[in-house]
Each structure stands twice: as structure tokens, then as C-alpha cells.
Design a protein around this motif. Sequence first.
Motif, PDB file in Angstrom:
ATOM      1  N   GLN A  14       0.921  -0.730  -0.077  1.00  0.00           N
ATOM      2  CA  GLN A  14      -0.408   0.125   0.111  1.00  0.00           C
ATOM      3  C   GLN A  14       0.970   1.218   0.328  1.00  0.00           C
ATOM      4  O   GLN A  14       0.751   2.328  -0.707  1.00  0.00           O
ATOM      5  CB  GLN A  14      -0.925  -0.009   1.190  1.00  0.00           C
ATOM      6  CG  GLN A  14      -1.945  -1.392   1.147  1.00  0.00           C
ATOM      7  CD  GLN A  14      -2.795  -1.026   2.159  1.00  0.00           C
ATOM      8  OE1 GLN A  14      -2.499   0.003   3.776  1.00  0.00           O
ATOM      9  NE2 GLN A  14      -3.931  -1.738   2.222  1.00  0.00           N
ATOM     10  N   VAL A  15       2.085   1.259   0.507  1.00  0.00           N
ATOM     11  CA  VAL A  15       3.031   2.061   0.759  1.00  0.00           C
ATOM     12  C   VAL A  15       3.670   2.653  -0.706  1.00  0.00           C
ATOM     13  O   VAL A  15       3.802   3.429  -1.740  1.00  0.00           O
ATOM     14  CB  VAL A  15       3.887   1.763   1.501  1.00  0.00           C
ATOM     15  CG1 VAL A  15       5.057   3.441   1.401  1.00  0.00           C
ATOM     16  CG2 VAL A  15       3.603   2.366   3.410  1.00  0.00           C
ATOM     17  N   ALA A  16       4.275   1.554  -1.657  1.00  0.00           N
ATOM     18  CA  ALA A  16       4.380   1.708  -2.119  1.00  0.00           C
ATOM     19  C   ALA A  16       3.306   1.995  -3.553  1.00  0.00           C
ATOM     20  O   ALA A  16       3.668   2.878  -4.344  1.00  0.00           O
ATOM     21  CB  ALA A  16       5.037   0.255  -3.136  1.00  0.00           C
ATOM     22  N   SER A  17       2.315   1.857  -3.623  1.00  0.00           N
ATOM     23  CA  SER A  17       1.209   1.830  -4.700  1.00  0.00           C
ATOM     24  C   SER A  17       0.840   3.130  -4.187  1.00  0.00           C
ATOM     25  O   SER A  17       0.732   4.935  -4.918  1.00  0.00           O
ATOM     26  CB  SER A  17       0.151   1.009  -4.119  1.00  0.00           C
ATOM     27  OG  SER A  17      -0.916   2.309  -4.901  1.00  0.00           O
ATOM     28  N   ARG A  18       1.039   3.874  -2.742  1.00  0.00           N
ATOM     29  CA  ARG A  18       0.882   5.645  -2.354  1.00  0.00           C
ATOM     30  C   ARG A  18       2.118   6.632  -2.530  1.00  0.00           C
ATOM     31  O   ARG A  18       2.066   7.777  -3.394  1.00  0.00           O
ATOM     32  CB  ARG A  18       1.378   6.168  -1.151  1.00  0.00           C
ATOM     33  CG  ARG A  18      -0.665   5.388  -1.043  1.00  0.00           C
ATOM     34  CD  ARG A  18      -0.460   5.559   0.871  1.00  0.00           C
ATOM     35  NE  ARG A  18      -0.530   7.291   1.147  1.00  0.00           N
ATOM     36  CZ  ARG A  18      -1.404   7.964   1.705  1.00  0.00           C
ATOM     37  NH1 ARG A  18      -2.697   7.880   1.376  1.00  0.00           N
ATOM     38  NH2 ARG A  18      -1.573   8.690   1.612  1.00  0.00           N
ATOM     39  N   ILE A  19       3.439   5.644  -3.309  1.00  0.00           N
ATOM     40  CA  ILE A  19       4.415   6.923  -3.763  1.00  0.00           C
ATOM     41  C   ILE A  19       4.001   6.096  -5.486  1.00  0.00           C
ATOM     42  O   ILE A  19       4.338   7.535  -5.245  1.00  0.00           O
ATOM     43  CB  ILE A  19       5.662   5.939  -3.848  1.00  0.00           C
ATOM     44  CG1 ILE A  19       6.011   5.494  -1.734  1.00  0.00           C
ATOM     45  CG2 ILE A  19       6.704   6.420  -4.070  1.00  0.00           C
ATOM     46  CD1 ILE A  19       7.210   5.423  -1.359  1.00  0.00           C
ATOM     47  N   TYR A  20       3.322   5.924  -5.983  1.00  0.00           N
ATOM     48  CA  TYR A  20       3.274   5.646  -7.468  1.00  0.00           C
ATOM     49  C   TYR A  20       2.332   6.372  -8.002  1.00  0.00           C
ATOM     50  O   TYR A  20       2.245   7.550  -9.004  1.00  0.00           O
ATOM     51  CB  TYR A  20       2.657   4.247  -7.823  1.00  0.00           C
ATOM     52  CG  TYR A  20       2.377   4.195  -9.017  1.00  0.00           C
ATOM     53  CD1 TYR A  20       3.001   3.913 -10.834  1.00  0.00           C
ATOM     54  CD2 TYR A  20       1.212   4.169  -9.285  1.00  0.00           C
ATOM     55  CE1 TYR A  20       2.541   4.058 -11.700  1.00  0.00           C
ATOM     56  CE2 TYR A  20       0.848   4.152 -10.278  1.00  0.00           C
ATOM     57  CZ  TYR A  20       1.650   4.373 -11.765  1.00  0.00           C
ATOM     58  OH  TYR A  20       0.486   4.172 -12.957  1.00  0.00           O
ATOM     59  N   GLY A  21       1.413   6.327  -7.053  1.00  0.00           N
ATOM     60  CA  GLY A  21       0.586   7.775  -7.613  1.00  0.00           C
ATOM     61  C   GLY A  21       1.010   8.762  -7.045  1.00  0.00           C
ATOM     62  O   GLY A  21       0.467  10.077  -7.767  1.00  0.00           O
ATOM     63  N   GLN A  22       1.971   9.672  -6.033  1.00  0.00           N
ATOM     64  CA  GLN A  22       2.420  10.720  -6.240  1.00  0.00           C
ATOM     65  C   GLN A  22       3.707  10.999  -6.958  1.00  0.00           C
ATOM     66  O   GLN A  22       3.547  11.560  -7.797  1.00  0.00           O
ATOM     67  CB  GLN A  22       3.677  10.955  -5.184  1.00  0.00           C
ATOM     68  CG  GLN A  22       2.828  10.784  -3.879  1.00  0.00           C
ATOM     69  CD  GLN A  22       2.287  11.896  -3.476  1.00  0.00           C
ATOM     70  OE1 GLN A  22       2.477  12.781  -3.360  1.00  0.00           O
ATOM     71  NE2 GLN A  22       1.035  12.110  -3.633  1.00  0.00           N
ATOM     72  N   ALA A  23       3.667   9.363  -8.011  1.00  0.00           N
ATOM     73  CA  ALA A  23       4.964   9.814  -9.142  1.00  0.00           C
ATOM     74  C   ALA A  23       3.869  10.220 -10.461  1.00  0.00           C
ATOM     75  O   ALA A  23       4.308  11.322 -11.408  1.00  0.00           O
ATOM     76  CB  ALA A  23       5.662   8.426  -9.308  1.00  0.00           C
TER      77      ALA A  23
END
Length: 404
Positions: free
Chosen positions: A53-62
Motif C-alpha cells: 500500500q505504501v508503494a502504491s501511494r508513492i506511485y500515485g505521487q509520481a
Amino acid sequence: MRVLGLMFVLVLTLALSGCGATGKSGVRLAGARATDSATSADCAHVVLQALTQVASRIYGQAGEGRTIAAARSRIEHSQALRDAVEQGDRAGVQRVLPGLIKGQIVRVHIRHGKHTLASYGTRSALAPASGQLRNAAGRAVGRYELAVQGQEGFRKTIAGLTDTTVRVQAVSGSGGGAGKTAKVDNGGLTRSFRARAFPAGRLRVSLQLKGAPPVAMCGVTTAQTSANAIGVVGERIYAAERSGPRVVAVARHVASFAPLVQAVAAGNALATRAAIDALFGAHLHIVRVRATRGDQLVADVGGADVLAPVSVPLRDPAGHTFGAAQISLQDDKGYIALAHRFTGAQVLLRSGARQVMGTLDPGPRGVPRSGPVLDGDTNYQAYSFTGEAFPAGALRISLLTPSE
């Protein structure tokens, strides 16, 4: 405040050991005591789900964060670029584009009708954004596609923050398996989510645990285990601000910056302040510098609420240490914004009983190292660790994850 540019400089090498409470980076898991479930499959599943979920949030920031929003605004509002595109002026577009990159855009295509007028960047990228270029009358004269994150940089960032093996792979069709936890051939657990390649195409981002989660990460409840995993990410973000590759490079630059070394050696406050201003102007992301000659404070320039100080020895030509430059590359507000956006947790910074800053204001009175905490009508699970304020002093950093 330094936040996102942040993300793409944050290629962490702070991996936490998978077999104990203290990792190679020195990050120690705070709080939760060991339980019988510490090595269970349930703990591993919960930890992996939280990290994904953290990784997905960081992708969303990108794809939707401040960095890409700023990049889109520069492209869309450049009058020189729009004029060149409207005229189909390939040379004009290529002349204007480098000034719009700003060290953020890693790939961009500028199109006029069916023709590509400019193509910048060669790295494989992800999380593309696209839009129209319009002239002063509002008529569409062209299109752009851009990305601010390369696939390899993203992979390294996620691997460093989660201490997992990360793969970014092109897939066809629906990219099956995303969002599910599964075992792979070597017995480890893997979980994935879908992403988009630049300029088009599907990707699957997979995270695989390297082994059993550290004993201290496994809480007495599922909610606490998830909060511990998220909290460790927040701790690694802090650790990177103090000892990451970027910090090491900046410290080396400061130690060899002749105007600063010479000014501090002479005890010249005005010259020292001028040298510090020059460091700020060099875009090194330094937010505060405190220079001392022996026990004498020569100059202290920068923001008031700063964390993760690093001491840089200053030496004379013979190699003798005569002073130090204490530097920081992050302020409190920047860390809070970064940790909150990456993890989704509420973030509090406290010095003793006083809350310095936080996403909850004023936040709960008491926050444990690990465990449940109530703020108003909202139940959270806490993960707290001790950082350092600038120039000195303990700074208690807490990440509060909502309990479901």
C-alpha cells in the motif's frame, strides 16, 4: 520546505535486516514486543500488504503529486513552447524544452498533430501524464506526454523504503495477479499492483519479502502489525535524511567548500554567512547550517524547525580539525509532508510534552511507542521512534495509522 523533488532524490540504501530488530542501517524497530505470531504467515501477509500500500501511494505521487503537477504547469503555460508548437517549429520546440525540464521531467514527448516535434529522455519511465497545449485563444495546437519518475529509480526507492525485492515488469492484457498475495518458487511472499508505462502500456509492480518479518514488527493485533510496518517506512525516511547517499555527498561538498572553511577558520561571521548563503544558492537542498570554530559559534543560518542534523568536520590545510558545520537537509514541515504522503499515516513531532508540529493539531496528549491511541472519535495504532532536532535534543516522531 523540501518535499517532492524529495521523492526522486530519495533512493535509499537503508535496508532493514529481515531477521532481527536492528538492521544494517541502524534503524531499530520501536515498540511492539515479540509474540507467538511473530514468525507466522499471518504476520508476513499483513506486513506485505501494508508495504505494498505504501508503494502504491508513492506511485500515485509520481503520477498525481506536486512534482508532476508543477511539471505540467510549466509545459502548459510556456508561451514560447505553445507558439513553437502551433507553428510546427521543431527547432523552436527543442530550443525551449531544456529550460522546462528543471531536473524533474525524465521523459517528455511534444506533438503537433501526428508529428513528434521533440522527444526528451531515454530512460524507461512510469506514471505518465498527458494534456493539450493551447494557444492564447484557447484552441488546441498540440499535445504532450511526460513523466517525472524513471522505472529504475522508482524500483530502488521502493526497495529501500520497504526492504523488499521489487520488480517492475511489462504485462499484457489485464496484468493478472495484481492486488493478491502469492507464494513464489523460492517460498517467499509476493504482492503486486498495476501501474502505467511511458508513454503507454501496462506494468506490474511486485514486492517480495526477503524472509520472515522482524520479530518486533509483528504486533499483538493485525492493526498493530500493519502500523509497525508503516512506521518503519517513516523511520527509514528519517534515516535517509541523516545518512542517505544524498546527505553523504552534500556533507563532502560542504567540508571542501573553501569560502566556508576559510571564513570559519578566521572566525569571520559576515564571511561565514555569505558562504552559507552561497551553499543555499547551490541547490543542494540544505535548509540550515550552524558553523562553529572550536567552542565558538560563528554563524547559524536557516529555518527554525529543522531535524536530522549532521556534523561535518572542518579542517585546515594540514588536516587538523578546527571546527564544524552542522547541516540539515530537511525541515520538520518537509518531513511531515513526505512521511504523510508516502504512508497515509498522521505524523506528529514532539519535544518532551510539547508538540512541535503535526498533521493533527494538537493531536492526542499521550502517544505510546507502539499500541492503540484515541484522538477524538478516531482510533489509531501508533509507532514512535526518537529522532534529533537541530542543533540538538531528542525529537519524538510518531506515525498514527487509523484502525479499521
